[in-house]
Design an enzyme around this catalytic site. Structure first.
Site, PDB file in Angstrom:
ATOM      1  N   ARG A  41       6.484  -8.192   1.681  1.00 54.44           N
ATOM      2  CA  ARG A  41       7.399  -7.778   2.754  1.00 54.44           C
ATOM      3  C   ARG A  41       8.047  -8.999   3.400  1.00 54.44           C
ATOM      4  NH1 ARG A  41       4.620  -4.268   6.382  1.00 54.44           N
ATOM      5  NH2 ARG A  41       5.551  -2.548   5.232  1.00 54.44           N
ATOM      6  N   LYS A  79       0.831  -1.207   0.000  1.00 55.73           N
ATOM      7  CA  LYS A  79       0.000   0.000   0.000  1.00 55.73           C
ATOM      8  C   LYS A  79       0.872   1.266   0.000  1.00 55.73           C
ATOM      9  CE  LYS A  79      -2.303  -1.400   3.669  1.00 55.73           C
ATOM     10  NZ  LYS A  79      -1.620  -2.709   3.828  1.00 55.73           N
ATOM     11  N   THR A  80       1.886   1.281   0.854  1.00 56.05           N
ATOM     12  CA  THR A  80       2.776   2.453   0.887  1.00 56.05           C
ATOM     13  C   THR A  80       3.485   2.591  -0.461  1.00 56.05           C
ATOM     14  OG1 THR A  80       3.130   2.003   3.219  1.00 56.05           O
ATOM     15  CG2 THR A  80       4.650   3.542   2.189  1.00 56.05           C
ATOM     16  N   ASP A 100      -1.645   6.465   6.313  1.00 56.64           N
ATOM     17  CA  ASP A 100      -1.641   5.034   6.626  1.00 56.64           C
ATOM     18  C   ASP A 100      -2.572   4.815   7.808  1.00 56.64           C
ATOM     19  OD1 ASP A 100      -0.911   2.451   6.291  1.00 56.64           O
ATOM     20  OD2 ASP A 100       1.166   2.679   6.949  1.00 56.64           O
ATOM     21  N   THR A 137      -5.982  -1.583   6.866  1.00 56.69           N
ATOM     22  CA  THR A 137      -6.033  -3.049   6.879  1.00 56.69           C
ATOM     23  C   THR A 137      -7.467  -3.477   7.142  1.00 56.69           C
ATOM     24  OG1 THR A 137      -5.420  -2.875   9.212  1.00 56.69           O
ATOM     25  CG2 THR A 137      -3.671  -3.466   7.671  1.00 56.69           C
TER      26      THR A 137
HETATM   27  N1  LIG Z   1       3.887  -5.515  -5.952  1.00 57.48           N
HETATM   28  C1  LIG Z   1       5.126  -5.446  -5.435  1.00 57.48           C
HETATM   29  N2  LIG Z   1       6.191  -5.686  -6.202  1.00 57.48           N
HETATM   30  C2  LIG Z   1       7.427  -5.656  -5.663  1.00 57.48           C
HETATM   31  N3  LIG Z   1       7.695  -5.379  -4.375  1.00 57.48           N
HETATM   32  C3  LIG Z   1       6.668  -5.120  -3.580  1.00 57.48           C
HETATM   33  C4  LIG Z   1       5.335  -5.130  -4.063  1.00 57.48           C
HETATM   34  N4  LIG Z   1       4.496  -4.850  -3.055  1.00 57.48           N
HETATM   35  C5  LIG Z   1       5.274  -4.650  -1.971  1.00 57.48           C
HETATM   36  N5  LIG Z   1       6.565  -4.825  -2.277  1.00 57.48           N
HETATM   37  C6  LIG Z   1       7.687  -4.708  -1.340  1.00 57.48           C
HETATM   38  O1  LIG Z   1       7.211  -5.103  -0.054  1.00 57.48           O
HETATM   39  C7  LIG Z   1       7.641  -4.186   0.942  1.00 57.48           C
HETATM   40  C8  LIG Z   1       6.442  -3.754   1.755  1.00 57.48           C
HETATM   41  O2  LIG Z   1       5.591  -2.971   0.988  1.00 57.48           O
HETATM   42  P1  LIG Z   1       4.773  -1.736   1.593  1.00 57.48           P
HETATM   43  O3  LIG Z   1       5.553  -1.063   2.670  1.00 57.48           O
HETATM   44  O4  LIG Z   1       4.321  -0.922   0.460  1.00 57.48           O
HETATM   45  O5  LIG Z   1       3.552  -2.490   2.251  1.00 57.48           O
HETATM   46  P2  LIG Z   1       2.270  -1.891   2.983  1.00 57.48           P
HETATM   47  O6  LIG Z   1       1.073  -2.614   2.430  1.00 57.48           O
HETATM   48  O7  LIG Z   1       2.266  -0.418   2.921  1.00 57.48           O
HETATM   49  O8  LIG Z   1       2.468  -2.357   4.456  1.00 57.48           O
HETATM   50  P3  LIG Z   1       1.947  -1.640   5.790  1.00 57.48           P
HETATM   51  O9  LIG Z   1       0.466  -1.586   5.659  1.00 57.48           O
HETATM   52  O10 LIG Z   1       2.422  -2.601   6.848  1.00 57.48           O
HETATM   53  O11 LIG Z   1       2.635  -0.298   5.839  1.00 57.48           O
HETATM   54  C9  LIG Z   1       8.369  -3.068   0.204  1.00 57.48           C
HETATM   55  O12 LIG Z   1       9.737  -3.236   0.397  1.00 57.48           O
HETATM   56  C10 LIG Z   1       8.108  -3.270  -1.248  1.00 57.48           C
HETATM   57  O13 LIG Z   1       9.311  -3.139  -1.944  1.00 57.48           O
END
Ligand SMILES: Nc1ncnc2c1ncn2[C@@H]1O[C@H](COP(=O)(O)OP(=O)(O)OP(=O)(O)O)[C@@H](O)[C@H]1O
Length: 341
Positions: A215, A62-63, A107, A156
């Site tokens: 992640r 998401k981030t 977030d 989430t």
């Molecule tokens: N579709 C994707 N392709 C490649 N790498 C990804 C992808 N999605 C996530 N990642 C990798 O996974 C890691 C976590 O992603 P991110 O921080 O965006 O998750 P998030 O959903 O925002 O988590 P949270 O809700 O816990 O903050 C990052 O390092 C990112 O590089």
């Protein structure tokens, strides 16, 4: 634990491993396609993009997607989170300093305070907020115009968002867990950036234990890389990956030590349940919330545990995964079934 929440090391490495544009973002085809249209159309109109709500489990990207939205719109991004905005004034301070077209990423938007949430409704709809000055009968509302901006909210728990907030997002995307083949691509991409040699079978072994979450895939890759450097020649093969993940107590299906101890207690101490959550938590020496929020979602998703009105129950798959035999049910004859006449 293999929980998907980021730790300190994660945050630093994550920044380096983040895909920078939609083309680099792996999987989530539907969301990617829809978002591509939303952004292209906004760009063609020379307008700011509609507000976007991203929902899905931690670590699914998401981030990353919010940063990609900013990059695709060639706009700056401001990052904050629901828990950091406890007073309407905190939000007013952020909103009033936004530039035109800026992306505001919030977030855990479901954890914002009520007054801040109400201020956000108006900001999203009319690009305006009322700042209250003074207290009691003398308090006055001073309207403040805001430049058009795009709010990207992440949660989430989309179900926890009040409908008036949910309805103000022009585009809502639900992020799914990733298929193993997609996680293999994530692992190969990250390995390239980290300068680690990973064989296809090594990537498959890690992907299969990553709980559908990029992640976690990236984190396991780093642990396997350590092991490969110390115990091998640095190359991640299937055997090296399997041996490394054994050391870190991540089993073939991605269960970690906490997941296994929950299942173990449920099966051995309570004959597979039903047992109440509090009792189960005491039995594994963990907080109720840890069992409920960290271990159970994955166990339920894997079909190993069921939450029933009478308590937690192990499924037949849990017995076989843990290499145990279920006790014979009442009324069951040896070699026969419960339903035999
Ligand atoms: N579709 C994707 N392709 C490649 N790498 C990804 C992808 N999605 C996530 N990642 C990798 O996974 C890691 C976590 O992603 P991110 O921080 O965006 O998750 P998030 O959903 O925002 O988590 P949270 O809700 O816990 O903050 C990052 O390092 C990112 O590089």
């Amino acid at each position: 634990m293999v929980a998907a929440a980021p730790d300190g090391e994660d945050r630093a490495v994550e920044a380096a491993l983040r895909p920078r544009d939609l083309g680099e973002f792996i999987g989530q085809e539907r969301v990617r396609g829809q978002l591509d249209l939303v952004l292209k159309a906004a760009r063609a109109r020379g307008a700011t993009a509609d507000h976007v709500l991203l929902s899905g489990a931690p670590g699914l990207g998401k981030t990353t997607l919010s940063m990609i939205i900013a990059a695709e719109m060639e706009a700056p991004i401001r990052i904050s989170s629901g828990p950091a905005i406890q007073h309407a004034g905190d939000l007013a301070a952020i909103l009033s300093s936004l530039q035109e077209g800026e992306i505001l990423f919030l977030d855990e938007i479901h954890r914002m305070s009520r007054p801040a949430e109400e201020m956000l409704y108006m900001a999203m709809e009319d690009f305006r907020v009322d700042v209250i000055v003074g207290k009691g009968p003398g308090a006055t509302a001073i309207p403040l115009e805001l430049p058009p901006f795009t709010l990207v909210g992440a949660t989430t728990r989309a179900g926890l968002l009040p409908p008036p907030l949910r309805d103000r997002f022009g585009f809502t995307a639900h992020m799914e867990f990733y298929a193993p083949i997609e996680l293999e691509r994530v692992i190969h991409r990250s390995a390239g950036l980290l300068g680690v040699e990973v064989r296809p079978e090594g990537a498959a072994e890690i992907a299969g234990r990553s709980r559908g979450t990029p992640r976690i895939a990236n984190r396991l890759l780093r642990r396997v890389r350590d092991y490969a450097q110390v115990k091998g020649d640095g190359v991640v093969t299937r055997d090296i990956a399997a041996a490394a993940l054994e050391v870190y107590e991540v089993d073939g299906r991605g269960l970690d030590r906490l997941d296994r101890s929950v299942l173990d207690a449920l099966l051995r101490l309570f004959a597979g349940g039903p047992v109440g959550l509090s009792t189960l938590a005491v039995a594994v020496g963990e907080e109720r919330e840890t069992v409920e929020e960290v271990a159970e979602p994955f166990l339920v998703r894997e079909g190993l545990l069921a939450r029933t009105p009478r308590g937690r129950v192990a499924t037949p798959a849990a017995w076989s995964h843990m290499g145990l035999t279920p006790p014979r049910q009442r009324g069951e004859t040896p070699g026969g079934s419960l339903f035999e006449e």
